[in-house]
Design an enzyme around this catalytic site. Structure first.
Site, PDB file in Angstrom:
ATOM      1  N   HIS A   1      -6.659  10.328   7.521  1.00  0.00           N
ATOM      2  CA  HIS A   1      -7.356   9.238   8.188  1.00  0.00           C
ATOM      3  C   HIS A   1      -8.209   9.693   9.366  1.00  0.00           C
ATOM      4  O   HIS A   1      -8.944  10.658   9.271  1.00  0.00           O
ATOM      5  CB  HIS A   1      -6.364   8.156   8.606  1.00  0.00           C
ATOM      6  CG  HIS A   1      -5.639   7.521   7.458  1.00  0.00           C
ATOM      7  ND1 HIS A   1      -6.204   7.347   6.217  1.00  0.00           N
ATOM      8  CD2 HIS A   1      -4.384   7.007   7.359  1.00  0.00           C
ATOM      9  CE1 HIS A   1      -5.340   6.752   5.405  1.00  0.00           C
ATOM     10  NE2 HIS A   1      -4.226   6.549   6.068  1.00  0.00           N
TER      11      HIS A   1
ATOM     12  N   THR B   1       0.086  11.463  -0.792  1.00  0.00           N
ATOM     13  CA  THR B   1      -0.917  12.199  -1.555  1.00  0.00           C
ATOM     14  C   THR B   1      -1.335  13.445  -0.804  1.00  0.00           C
ATOM     15  O   THR B   1      -1.604  14.487  -1.413  1.00  0.00           O
ATOM     16  CB  THR B   1      -2.141  11.308  -1.841  1.00  0.00           C
ATOM     17  OG1 THR B   1      -1.692  10.088  -2.438  1.00  0.00           O
ATOM     18  CG2 THR B   1      -3.109  11.997  -2.778  1.00  0.00           C
ATOM     19  N   ALA B   2      -1.402  13.345   0.523  1.00  0.00           N
ATOM     20  CA  ALA B   2      -1.767  14.510   1.322  1.00  0.00           C
ATOM     21  C   ALA B   2      -0.820  15.674   1.038  1.00  0.00           C
ATOM     22  O   ALA B   2      -1.255  16.813   0.811  1.00  0.00           O
ATOM     23  CB  ALA B   2      -1.736  14.150   2.810  1.00  0.00           C
TER      24      ALA B   2
ATOM     25  N   SER C   1       1.078   5.708  -1.265  1.00  0.00           N
ATOM     26  CA  SER C   1       0.343   6.890  -1.667  1.00  0.00           C
ATOM     27  C   SER C   1       0.250   6.940  -3.188  1.00  0.00           C
ATOM     28  O   SER C   1       1.198   6.589  -3.887  1.00  0.00           O
ATOM     29  CB  SER C   1       1.062   8.163  -1.188  1.00  0.00           C
ATOM     30  OG  SER C   1       1.234   8.159   0.204  1.00  0.00           O
TER      31      SER C   1
ATOM     32  N   LYS D   1       0.860  -1.178   0.000  1.00  0.00           N
ATOM     33  CA  LYS D   1       0.000   0.000   0.000  1.00  0.00           C
ATOM     34  C   LYS D   1       0.900   1.232   0.000  1.00  0.00           C
ATOM     35  O   LYS D   1       1.756   1.386   0.871  1.00  0.00           O
ATOM     36  CB  LYS D   1      -0.876  -0.013   1.267  1.00  0.00           C
ATOM     37  CG  LYS D   1      -1.610   1.283   1.597  1.00  0.00           C
ATOM     38  CD  LYS D   1      -2.841   1.436   0.742  1.00  0.00           C
ATOM     39  CE  LYS D   1      -3.696   2.612   1.209  1.00  0.00           C
ATOM     40  NZ  LYS D   1      -4.441   2.342   2.452  1.00  0.00           N
TER      41      LYS D   1
END
Length: 279
Positions: free
Chosen positions: A154, A110-111, A55, A53
């Site tokens: 999150h 991504t943030a 980004s 997993k």
């Protein structure tokens, strides 16, 4: 088969069935649980896991070795990163950011990419200083004055008021209003040398099992959720596990293409052959 994903409730919910041998025909998993900054680095390294997993922002650095899977990840609406401050005077005053120290969860998250795309339009002179911190340390650092602002993801969406923090910018809302597309946050990738169709089917089966048996994964989720309450873990799952988790769909791919194209045009990520997003 080696896999790495975060201990966050959405990931443990999605992968519970496969991890626990409940998917017929799926191989046993050797799991590493790690924050997104670590998994991004693992995928970019020379000896990364078979499945990981990361980004979506990290895709340009790994697509030669890894393929984006059309399931298992996190896209959606109303679920984007938040920029937080401990000072109410900072609300709606983005110009102050040029002198701020801002904590972010990963330079390839991504943030952070959404933050940079937003800042390119809204912060004259650019951001002051960026500090990378583990996700769980960001809100305490803002609260304690170690940094001026923090970029969070999150479950922080639900818990930041308990730290006495103020919302400066909802970057997900900005993205949605600007593009009319879902927010591409976390991607599941697998080594191109593997049977990608089979891996996709096993992940989709794990997602369907999770939805069909929501009580089965609760103990596993709480074991890894860093002392979050049952209510927060459930809200987290409901927000980040949705139709895009089972199948990214044409709309989801369009969102990913838009994110990476915009970022490349701004010089924030390497240019990507968009055909590589598909296998």
């Amino acid at each position: 088969m080696k896999i790495a994903f975060s201990p966050c409730p959405n990931d443990t919910f999605v992968f519970h069935a496969w991890v626990h041998g409940l998917i017929p025909g799926a191989p046993k998993l050797d799991v590493t649980y790690a924050d997104i900054d670590i998994t991004n680095s693992m995928a970019a390294g020379s000896n990364g896991p078979d499945i990981v997993k990361i980004s979506y922002a990290g895709l340009p650095w790994v697509l030669s070795e890894y393929a984006l899977l059309p399931c298992g990840g996190a896209l959606g609406k109303g679920c984007g990163p938040l920029l937080l401050s401990s000072n109410k005077k900072d609300m709606n005053d983005s110009t102050r950011l040029h002198s701020f120290r801002v904590a972010v969860p990963s330079e390839r998250s991504t943030a952070y990419l959404l933050f940079r795309l937003w800042a390119a339009r809204h912060v004259p002179g650019g951001i002051g200083e960026i500090v990378v911190l583990p996700f769980h340390e960001i809100m305490p650092a803002v609260r304690d004055g170690l940094v001026d602002a923090g970029l969070v993801i999150h479950e922080a969406r639900f818990t930041y008021p308990s730290y006495g923090l103020t919302l400066m910018v909802d970057l997900g809302s900005w993205w949605e209003q600007d593009t009319n597309l879902p927010i591409p946050l976390g991607a599941i990738i697998a080594r191109r040398s593997l049977d990608l169709s089979a891996i996709t089917s096993w992940i989709q089966a794990s997602v369907r099992y999770a939805w069909a048996h929501p009580e089965a994964s609760k103990a596993y989720i709480l074991q890894h959720s860093q002392e979050l309450s049952t209510e927060v873990t459930q809200a987290h799952i409901e927000l980040y596990v949705n139709e895009f988790t089972e199948n990214i769909s044409t709309l989801g791919y369009k969102a990913v293409e838009s994110l990476l194209s915009r970022a490349s045009q701004e010089g924030l990520v390497p240019s990507v052959d968009l055909d590589q997003l598909y296998f």
